[in-house]
Design an enzyme around this catalytic site. Structure first.
Site, mmCIF file in Angstrom:
data_model
loop_
_atom_site.group_PDB
_atom_site.id
_atom_site.type_symbol
_atom_site.label_atom_id
_atom_site.label_comp_id
_atom_site.label_asym_id
_atom_site.label_seq_id
_atom_site.Cartn_x
_atom_site.Cartn_y
_atom_site.Cartn_z
ATOM 1 N N ARG A 297 0.947 -1.075 0.172
ATOM 2 C CA ARG A 297 -0.063 0.032 -0.207
ATOM 3 C C ARG A 297 0.749 1.422 0.088
ATOM 4 O O ARG A 297 0.366 2.209 0.787
ATOM 5 C CB ARG A 297 -1.064 -0.048 1.241
ATOM 6 C CG ARG A 297 -1.896 -0.997 1.149
ATOM 7 C CD ARG A 297 -3.072 -0.876 0.095
ATOM 8 N NE ARG A 297 -4.176 -1.747 -0.118
ATOM 9 C CZ ARG A 297 -3.839 -2.940 -0.395
ATOM 10 N NH1 ARG A 297 -2.893 -3.561 -1.183
ATOM 11 N NH2 ARG A 297 -5.215 -3.821 -0.297
ATOM 12 N N CYS B 170 -10.739 -0.643 3.193
ATOM 13 C CA CYS B 170 -10.095 -0.788 4.519
ATOM 14 C C CYS B 170 -9.664 0.564 5.167
ATOM 15 O O CYS B 170 -8.868 1.344 4.596
ATOM 16 C CB CYS B 170 -9.016 -1.914 4.635
ATOM 17 S SG CYS B 170 -9.585 -3.394 4.157
ATOM 18 N N GLU C 40 -4.817 3.497 6.202
ATOM 19 C CA GLU C 40 -4.707 3.052 5.153
ATOM 20 C C GLU C 40 -5.451 3.873 3.981
ATOM 21 O O GLU C 40 -5.000 4.194 2.967
ATOM 22 C CB GLU C 40 -5.092 1.529 4.649
ATOM 23 C CG GLU C 40 -4.768 0.805 3.395
ATOM 24 C CD GLU C 40 -5.611 0.979 2.315
ATOM 25 O OE1 GLU C 40 -5.235 1.003 1.197
ATOM 26 O OE2 GLU C 40 -6.720 1.454 2.546
HETATM 27 N N1 EPU Z 1 -10.947 -11.285 9.586
HETATM 28 C C1 EPU Z 1 -11.660 -11.159 10.706
HETATM 29 N N2 EPU Z 1 -12.672 -10.418 11.088
HETATM 30 C C2 EPU Z 1 -12.998 -9.451 10.294
HETATM 31 C C3 EPU Z 1 -12.427 -9.238 8.967
HETATM 32 C C4 EPU Z 1 -11.487 -10.191 8.640
HETATM 33 O O1 EPU Z 1 -11.251 -12.314 11.622
HETATM 34 O O2 EPU Z 1 -13.941 -8.689 10.640
HETATM 35 C C5 EPU Z 1 -9.979 -12.114 9.322
HETATM 36 C C6 EPU Z 1 -10.356 -13.094 8.080
HETATM 37 O O3 EPU Z 1 -11.188 -14.132 8.655
HETATM 38 C C7 EPU Z 1 -9.151 -13.505 7.448
HETATM 39 C C8 EPU Z 1 -8.128 -12.375 7.658
HETATM 40 O O4 EPU Z 1 -8.679 -11.752 8.820
HETATM 41 O O5 EPU Z 1 -8.681 -14.610 8.210
HETATM 42 C C9 EPU Z 1 -8.098 -11.619 6.512
HETATM 43 O O6 EPU Z 1 -9.260 -10.932 6.036
HETATM 44 P P1 EPU Z 1 -9.546 -10.676 4.319
HETATM 45 O O7 EPU Z 1 -9.209 -11.784 3.682
HETATM 46 O O8 EPU Z 1 -10.685 -10.045 4.402
HETATM 47 O O9 EPU Z 1 -8.371 -9.564 4.101
HETATM 48 P P2 EPU Z 1 -7.732 -8.380 4.714
HETATM 49 O O10 EPU Z 1 -6.426 -8.358 4.953
HETATM 50 O O11 EPU Z 1 -8.754 -7.760 5.851
HETATM 51 C C10 EPU Z 1 -7.095 -7.438 2.368
HETATM 52 C C11 EPU Z 1 -6.980 -6.001 1.840
HETATM 53 C C12 EPU Z 1 -8.177 -5.720 1.177
HETATM 54 C C13 EPU Z 1 -8.500 -6.779 0.077
HETATM 55 C C14 EPU Z 1 -8.593 -7.908 0.646
HETATM 56 C C15 EPU Z 1 -8.568 -9.072 -0.381
HETATM 57 C C16 EPU Z 1 -5.271 -4.470 3.469
HETATM 58 C C17 EPU Z 1 -5.428 -3.606 4.545
HETATM 59 N N3 EPU Z 1 -6.916 -5.166 2.879
HETATM 60 O O12 EPU Z 1 -7.952 -7.428 3.406
HETATM 61 O O13 EPU Z 1 -7.926 -4.407 0.628
HETATM 62 O O14 EPU Z 1 -9.716 -6.424 -0.580
HETATM 63 O O15 EPU Z 1 -7.362 -8.262 1.212
HETATM 64 O O16 EPU Z 1 -8.116 -9.953 -0.436
HETATM 65 O O17 EPU Z 1 -4.618 -4.992 3.013
HETATM 66 C C18 EPU Z 1 -8.329 -2.245 0.613
HETATM 67 O O18 EPU Z 1 -6.945 -2.023 0.439
HETATM 68 O O19 EPU Z 1 -9.023 -1.299 0.731
HETATM 69 C C19 EPU Z 1 -8.639 -3.233 0.591
HETATM 70 C C20 EPU Z 1 -10.239 -3.436 1.126
#
Ligand code: EPU
Length: 303
Positions: free
Chosen positions: A175, A225, A295
């Protein structure tokens, strides 16, 4: 901005600028006070004239993409908010390499490329931004990024000069990119994509779409996010474990679907959103000793 400056600005562009334009109409979170001037440029020539004028008059410029990773404070934005349109949103396909205008809508590019059998951008499925905005913050998932596909970027500098930057001078991290240090506006980018079957690419796109639909509040006003994932952790998991899902300040709510999203339940202000984000940050620091980093981009003046 003075009346004379408004008049000059109006003469520099074909589409009439919008003065005192509420930014809540131009951000996906639907918050934000007025911009002094929202200027849409349709050609490189118009873009250069506006940037040179702002430089001469010492007016600040904010380049707006789709406003999908942006929180604008309630007092709005002084100076010029610039939006790219027309020839600055063109896509030129040439075998493996494609050249794309900085204002191009990213979901449109991903599908157009897939139809021609060019893949590699699937990690950006569901990112509702422009190509320029996505490059600046190196959009993607937590592991794969748009920056991986970039070969060359053409930028416009603050004093209105064009500058071509090759891959070896570009830095992309999680990012993060060094594009803002190199120039003001992403005019265009040349990307190297991979040849593949259109059907196979579309299947990957659909799979990623389904994942987003299942795990993110995609049909609510939000800004993606709010916090970056800390090294080796997921901000969403920490915020969830801290019990923040559903917590509300005014009409701003921590999404019950994904705890790293704030959704606007109707009439949230930027003040509500930022107070909630601050509460989320403090709670995670107190409970887990982790200092979350924003972010989203936060701009503008307090109301
Ligand atoms: N999780 C939870 N509770 C929640 C949300 C997530 O326990 O409320 C756990 C999930 O179960 C999973 C882990 O956290 O085990 C990761 O969650 P997720 O796959 O949704 O990925 P993320 O790391 O939260 C990242 C990017 C997103 C992108 C997704 C798609 C960042 C900050 N976020 O989210 O990007 O869409 O991967 O794979 O890097 C953005 O940049 O605005 C964004 C939304």
């Amino acid at each position: 901005m003075t009346e004379t400056e408004r008049k000059i600005l109006t003469k520099l562009v074909t589409e009439p600028p919008k003065f005192n334009e509420p930014m809540r109409h131009h951000t996906t979170l639907r918050v934000g006070g007025p911009a002094d001037a929202l200027v849409t440029v349709h050609t490189l020539d118009e873009l250069r004239k506006v940037v040179q004028f702002a430089c001469e008059k010492d007016l600040p410029i904010l380049v707006l993409g789709e406003g999908s990773n942006l929180i604008v404070r309630d007092g709005g934005i002084r100076g010029i908010v610039l939006r790219l349109s027309g020839e600055l949103t063109k896509i030129n396909f040439d075998t493996r390499e494609i050249e794309v205008g900085g204002g191009t809508y990213l979901p449109h590019l991903i599908v157009k490329a897939a139809q021609r059998g060019l893949g590699g951008l699937e990690c950006c499925t569901g990112v509702p931004g422009t190509v320029g905005g996505a490059l600046i913050s190196n959009a993607g998932t937590a592991e794969e990024f748009i920056g991986d596909k970039v070969k060359r970027v053409t930028l416009l500098t603050r004093d209105g000069e064009l500058k071509v930057v090759e891959r070896d001078e570009l830095k992309f991290g999680y990012r993060h990119s060094n594009l803002r240090d190199l120039g003001l506006v992403v005019v265009s980018v040349v990307m190297n994509l991979n040849h593949d079957e259109p059907k196979a690419i579309m299947e990957r796109i659909h799979r990623r779409w389904r994942y987003r639909w299942e795990t993110q509040p995609v049909n609510m006003p939000c800004a993606g996010c709010i916090f970056k994932n800390p090294p080796g952790e997921r901000a969403g998991r920490l915020l969830d474990a801290a019990g923040l899902k559903g917590v509300r300040i005014g009409d701003a709510q921590v999404s019950p679907i994904h705890a790293n999203f704030i959704v606007n339940m109707g009439n949230a202000t930027a003040k509500d959103v930022l107070a909630l984000a601050d509460l989320m940050k403090r709670t995670v620091l107190e409970k887990f000793g982790v200092n979350l980093e924003y972010e989203v981009q936060i701009v503008g003046e307090d109301g």
